[in-house]
Design a protein around this motif. Structure first.
Motif, short mmCIF file in Angstrom:
data_model
loop_
_atom_site.label_atom_id
_atom_site.label_comp_id
_atom_site.label_asym_id
_atom_site.label_seq_id
_atom_site.Cartn_x
_atom_site.Cartn_y
_atom_site.Cartn_z
N VAL A 94 14.11 14.44 13.00
CA VAL A 94 13.48 13.60 11.97
C VAL A 94 13.55 12.03 12.51
N PHE A 95 14.96 11.52 12.74
CA PHE A 95 15.05 10.27 13.30
C PHE A 95 14.26 9.85 14.39
N ARG A 96 14.20 10.69 15.34
CA ARG A 96 13.21 10.52 16.35
C ARG A 96 11.82 10.16 16.02
N LYS A 97 11.18 10.93 15.25
CA LYS A 97 9.97 10.77 14.69
C LYS A 97 9.77 9.49 13.68
N ALA A 98 10.65 9.25 13.26
CA ALA A 98 10.83 8.16 12.13
C ALA A 98 11.00 6.67 13.02
N ASP A 99 11.48 6.99 13.90
CA ASP A 99 11.77 5.62 14.85
C ASP A 99 10.67 4.70 14.98
N PRO A 170 32.36 -10.15 1.52
CA PRO A 170 31.73 -9.98 3.01
C PRO A 170 30.22 -9.71 3.02
N ILE A 171 29.28 -10.33 4.00
CA ILE A 171 28.19 -9.97 4.09
C ILE A 171 28.09 -9.49 5.68
N TYR A 172 27.48 -8.55 5.69
CA TYR A 172 27.10 -8.06 7.21
C TYR A 172 25.48 -7.92 7.12
N ASP A 173 25.07 -8.35 8.50
CA ASP A 173 23.78 -8.07 8.78
C ASP A 173 23.43 -7.37 10.11
N PHE A 174 22.33 -6.53 9.95
CA PHE A 174 22.21 -5.63 11.17
C PHE A 174 20.54 -5.94 11.52
N ILE A 175 20.01 -5.78 12.60
CA ILE A 175 18.63 -5.47 12.99
C ILE A 175 18.63 -4.09 13.61
N ILE A 176 17.53 -3.52 13.12
CA ILE A 176 17.29 -2.14 13.48
C ILE A 176 16.50 -2.14 15.05
N GLY A 177 16.63 -1.55 15.94
CA GLY A 177 16.15 -1.80 17.45
C GLY A 177 17.09 -1.23 18.33
N THR A 178 16.54 -1.30 19.67
CA THR A 178 17.10 -0.85 20.68
C THR A 178 17.58 -1.88 21.68
N GLY A 179 17.25 -3.19 21.30
CA GLY A 179 17.63 -4.32 22.18
C GLY A 179 19.27 -4.59 22.03
N GLU A 180 19.67 -5.60 22.69
CA GLU A 180 20.99 -6.11 22.72
C GLU A 180 21.23 -6.66 21.48
N GLY A 181 22.31 -6.21 21.01
CA GLY A 181 23.04 -6.60 19.58
C GLY A 181 22.46 -5.90 18.26
N VAL A 183 20.93 -2.31 16.43
CA VAL A 183 21.30 -1.08 15.90
C VAL A 183 20.08 0.05 15.99
N PRO A 184 20.27 1.18 16.83
CA PRO A 184 19.21 2.03 16.65
C PRO A 184 19.21 2.75 15.66
N LEU A 185 17.85 3.10 15.14
CA LEU A 185 17.83 3.89 13.76
C LEU A 185 18.87 5.03 13.51
N LYS A 186 18.81 5.85 14.66
CA LYS A 186 19.53 7.08 14.68
C LYS A 186 21.03 6.63 14.21
N LYS A 187 21.46 5.42 14.77
CA LYS A 187 23.03 5.37 14.50
C LYS A 187 23.15 4.38 13.22
N LEU A 188 22.12 3.99 12.49
CA LEU A 188 22.35 3.21 11.34
C LEU A 188 23.29 3.56 10.49
N GLN A 189 23.05 4.83 9.92
CA GLN A 189 23.81 5.44 8.97
C GLN A 189 25.26 5.40 9.28
N SER A 190 25.58 5.93 10.57
CA SER A 190 26.88 6.04 10.98
C SER A 190 27.80 4.51 11.24
N THR A 191 26.95 3.40 11.73
CA THR A 191 27.31 2.25 11.70
C THR A 191 27.76 1.75 10.24
N LEU A 192 27.04 1.94 9.21
CA LEU A 192 27.60 1.37 8.07
C LEU A 192 28.48 2.26 7.32
N MET A 193 28.56 3.58 7.65
CA MET A 193 29.75 4.33 7.02
C MET A 193 31.10 3.85 7.91
N LYS A 194 30.96 3.33 9.19
CA LYS A 194 32.56 2.75 9.74
C LYS A 194 32.71 1.33 9.24
#
Length: 242
Positions: A94-99, A170-181, A183-194
């Motif tokens: 699902v994440f592969r198709k949604a990306d 605290p305010i965190y910010d992320f950009i979804i993508g595969t570039g440097e810095g 966060v890939p879409l498939k790792k977004l949820q796990s990144t927030l959970m950590k």
């Protein structure tokens, strides 16, 4: 009279539960058929999990002279492992198709496990770039999706805007993508959970009340991508509940 009403209500509730259970089984079966068509390794992996764990259980049963106890346990654990494999591969598919689809970030955020408060598209552009706001125990999380050169100014602007309201939170910010810095879409949820838990649930409620006054100025976006097989999203929720 009250007794009859209670019995009728209980009967209706039981009927509703049975209907919901049938619907969940139907969703899982449909997702299994869809995943099996696209994922040739699914069935071998699931069978391998059941047979492998069962074989280990037989060996342990022979060693401890308790095959009758170890084999059923091995079958149950193998079946559970097979279900986990199925769920993980469905999620990955699902994440592969949604990306890369507009709204994919909002869709992923709205399917976060736990008590997260998601507000999609608090800022955006006509090119369907967007910044989404998430409230949770870590504080405020801003997630941007779209072209980096366009969403970086949006992120900075939104961060400045809400910093006047949230104070020291605290305010965190992320950009979804595969570039440097990014966060890939498939790792977004796990990144927030950590993220660390910085504030209490009561403070989250207070933040939500304060931020409610900030009207969404983002461009209209679909609530989530609709990739081929997007119905699998409901299956992920069902598997997490089981």
């Amino acid at each position: 009279m009250a007794g009859k009403q209670d019995k009728a209500a209980a009967k209706e509730a039981a009927k509703a539960r049975r209907a919901a259970s049938r619907e969940r089984r139907k969703q899982i079966f449909e997702a299994f058929k869809m995943q099996r068509r696209e994922d040739k390794a699914l069935i071998p992996l699931m069978l391998g999990a059941v047979l492998g764990v069962t074989a280990i259980a037989v060996v342990l049963g022979l060693i401890f002279n308790a095959v009758w106890m170890f084999v059923p346990l091995g079958v149950a654990i193998g079946a559970l492992l097979a279900v986990i494999i199925f769920g993980r591969r469905v999620q990955s598919n699902v994440f592969r198709k949604a990306d890369g689809q507009p709204g994919a970030g909002a869709w992923a955020l709205e399917n976060l496990r736990g008590r997260w408060r998601v507000t999609p598209a608090v800022a955006g552009t006509t090119q369907l770039d967007a910044v989404h706001r998430v409230l949770g125990r870590p504080g405020v999380v801003l997630v941007a999706e779209g072209a980096p050169q366009r969403v970086k100014p949006l992120l900075a602007q939104e961060k400045k805007r809400i910093s006047r309201v949230v104070g020291e939170t605290p305010i965190y910010d992320f950009i979804i993508g595969t570039g440097e810095g990014q966060v890939p879409l498939k790792k977004l949820q796990s990144t927030l959970m950590k993220l660390p838990r910085n504030i209490t649930a009561a403070q989250v409620d207070a933040l939500e009340t304060r931020l409610a006054a900030l009207a969404s100025r983002g461009a209209a976006l679909p609530k989530g991508p609709m990739p081929q097989g997007a119905k699998m999203r409901n299956v992920q929720r069902t598997l997490r509940r089981r």
